[in-house]
Design a protein around this motif. Structure first.
Motif, PDB file in Angstrom:
ATOM      1  N   GLY A 124      73.209  74.118  41.597  1.00 35.99           N
ATOM      2  CA  GLY A 124      73.949  73.990  40.413  1.00 35.99           C
ATOM      3  C   GLY A 124      73.592  72.507  40.138  1.00 35.99           C
ATOM      4  N   THR A 125      73.150  71.703  40.728  1.00 36.08           N
ATOM      5  CA  THR A 125      72.992  70.387  40.160  1.00 36.08           C
ATOM      6  C   THR A 125      71.806  70.321  39.155  1.00 36.08           C
ATOM      7  N   SER A 126      71.763  69.259  38.224  1.00 39.10           N
ATOM      8  CA  SER A 126      70.660  69.101  37.170  1.00 39.10           C
ATOM      9  C   SER A 126      70.418  67.863  37.436  1.00 39.10           C
ATOM     10  N   ALA A 127      69.120  67.502  37.153  1.00 42.35           N
ATOM     11  CA  ALA A 127      68.582  66.273  36.992  1.00 42.35           C
ATOM     12  C   ALA A 127      67.483  65.997  36.080  1.00 42.35           C
ATOM     13  N   THR A 128      67.222  64.763  35.711  1.00 40.99           N
ATOM     14  CA  THR A 128      65.702  64.533  34.928  1.00 40.99           C
ATOM     15  C   THR A 128      65.125  63.345  35.715  1.00 40.99           C
ATOM     16  N   PHE A 129      63.915  63.717  36.126  1.00 34.65           N
ATOM     17  CA  PHE A 129      63.092  62.889  36.808  1.00 34.65           C
ATOM     18  C   PHE A 129      61.911  62.368  35.830  1.00 34.65           C
ATOM     19  N   LYS A 130      61.597  61.110  35.941  1.00 34.65           N
ATOM     20  CA  LYS A 130      60.347  60.570  35.183  1.00 34.65           C
ATOM     21  C   LYS A 130      59.641  59.547  36.240  1.00 34.65           C
ATOM     22  N   TRP A 131      58.245  59.676  36.238  1.00 35.90           N
ATOM     23  CA  TRP A 131      57.528  58.788  37.097  1.00 35.90           C
ATOM     24  C   TRP A 131      55.964  58.731  36.389  1.00 35.90           C
TER      25      TRP A 131
ATOM     26  N   VAL B  16      68.775  73.063  40.157  1.00 35.58           N
ATOM     27  CA  VAL B  16      68.440  73.681  41.148  1.00 35.58           C
ATOM     28  C   VAL B  16      69.351  74.886  41.718  1.00 35.58           C
ATOM     29  N   GLY B  17      68.717  75.670  42.555  1.00 35.29           N
ATOM     30  CA  GLY B  17      69.641  76.722  42.920  1.00 35.29           C
ATOM     31  C   GLY B  17      69.201  78.327  42.563  1.00 35.29           C
ATOM     32  N   PRO B  18      69.959  79.349  42.991  1.00 38.43           N
ATOM     33  CA  PRO B  18      69.509  80.600  42.223  1.00 38.43           C
ATOM     34  C   PRO B  18      69.407  80.847  40.584  1.00 38.43           C
ATOM     35  N   SER B  19      70.346  80.091  40.037  1.00 42.96           N
ATOM     36  CA  SER B  19      70.064  80.369  38.626  1.00 42.96           C
ATOM     37  C   SER B  19      69.495  79.066  38.026  1.00 42.96           C
ATOM     38  N   GLY B  20      68.405  78.608  38.497  1.00 44.44           N
ATOM     39  CA  GLY B  20      68.163  77.337  37.926  1.00 44.44           C
ATOM     40  C   GLY B  20      67.144  77.376  36.809  1.00 44.44           C
ATOM     41  N   LYS B  21      66.645  76.180  36.175  1.00 36.69           N
ATOM     42  CA  LYS B  21      65.855  76.251  35.373  1.00 36.69           C
ATOM     43  C   LYS B  21      64.882  74.889  35.477  1.00 36.69           C
ATOM     44  N   LEU B  22      63.636  74.943  34.943  1.00 38.96           N
ATOM     45  CA  LEU B  22      62.830  73.627  34.961  1.00 38.96           C
ATOM     46  C   LEU B  22      61.876  73.796  33.838  1.00 38.96           C
ATOM     47  N   LYS B  23      61.697  72.270  33.205  1.00 35.36           N
ATOM     48  CA  LYS B  23      60.738  72.012  32.334  1.00 35.36           C
ATOM     49  C   LYS B  23      60.065  70.916  32.881  1.00 35.36           C
ATOM     50  N   TYR B  24      58.777  70.988  32.855  1.00 36.59           N
ATOM     51  CA  TYR B  24      57.715  69.812  33.558  1.00 36.59           C
ATOM     52  C   TYR B  24      56.894  69.754  32.683  1.00 36.59           C
TER      53      TYR B  24
END
Length: 180
Positions: A39-46, A120-128
């Protein structure tokens, strides 16, 4: 790129081995974020720069992983295999989600900017999204929803590959990491 780290792996398949895999030799220099609970959301940049002198094989070579401890493996990876840079999704069917692939020469010898927005988690989403850091041109992008790990999920990036006969040295630089 500032706050930069140089990563270098030998071409010798019996050196610089990760001791945790005696039956499956592999080399690894990776940065790892703290595990995120479901359930946690984050934005990572590198930023990432891979030398064109780094060759590929038919075996795995992860440049990035969204790694799930609950699943004991990666959910999403960015790989350098068979002369290609590609996103692989270990949960969804890449033929349906259209995991992107580009020739490796579109990625090497230039600084790339990586941005990942993830829940993250079972109901997650990602944009990369990976762009050329100088021009802003998108090299590849991938979005998905649904399972994005379980229990504790982390971002890893660097160089992590199978150690096999005939591989080249691997050289990369990473830096300018932020998370929010």
């Amino acid at each position: 790129m500032s706050n930069c780290y140089s990563l270098s792996l030998t071409s010798d398949p019996i050196k610089q081995l990760d001791p945790g895999f005696p039956d499956s030799p592999r080399q690894r220099i990776e940065f790892l974020t703290k595990g995120m609970s479901d359930g946690t959301s984050a934005t990572f940049k590198w930023k990432y720069l891979l030398s064109s002198k780094t060759g590929t094989t038919t075996h795995f070579f992860h440049l990035m992983q969204l790694f799930s401890r609950g699943d004991n493996g990666p959910i999403i990876t960015l790989d350098a295999v068979k002369g290609q840079i590609s996103v692989n999704d270990y949960v969804r069917d890449c033929s349906a989600t259209r995991c992107p692939t580009v020739p490796i020469n579109q990625f090497t010898d230039r600084t790339t900017q990586h941005t990942m927005a993830v829940t993250v988690g079972p109901s997650g989403k990602l944009k990369y999204v990976v762009t050329n850091a100088e021009t802003g041109v998108i090299i590849l992008s991938y979005s998905a929803s649904g399972k994005m790990g379980s229990q504790s999920t982390s971002l890893k990036f660097g160089t992590y590959r199978a150690a096999v006969s005939g591989m080249t040295t691997a050289s990369a630089s990473v830096g300018d990491f932020t998370s929010s």
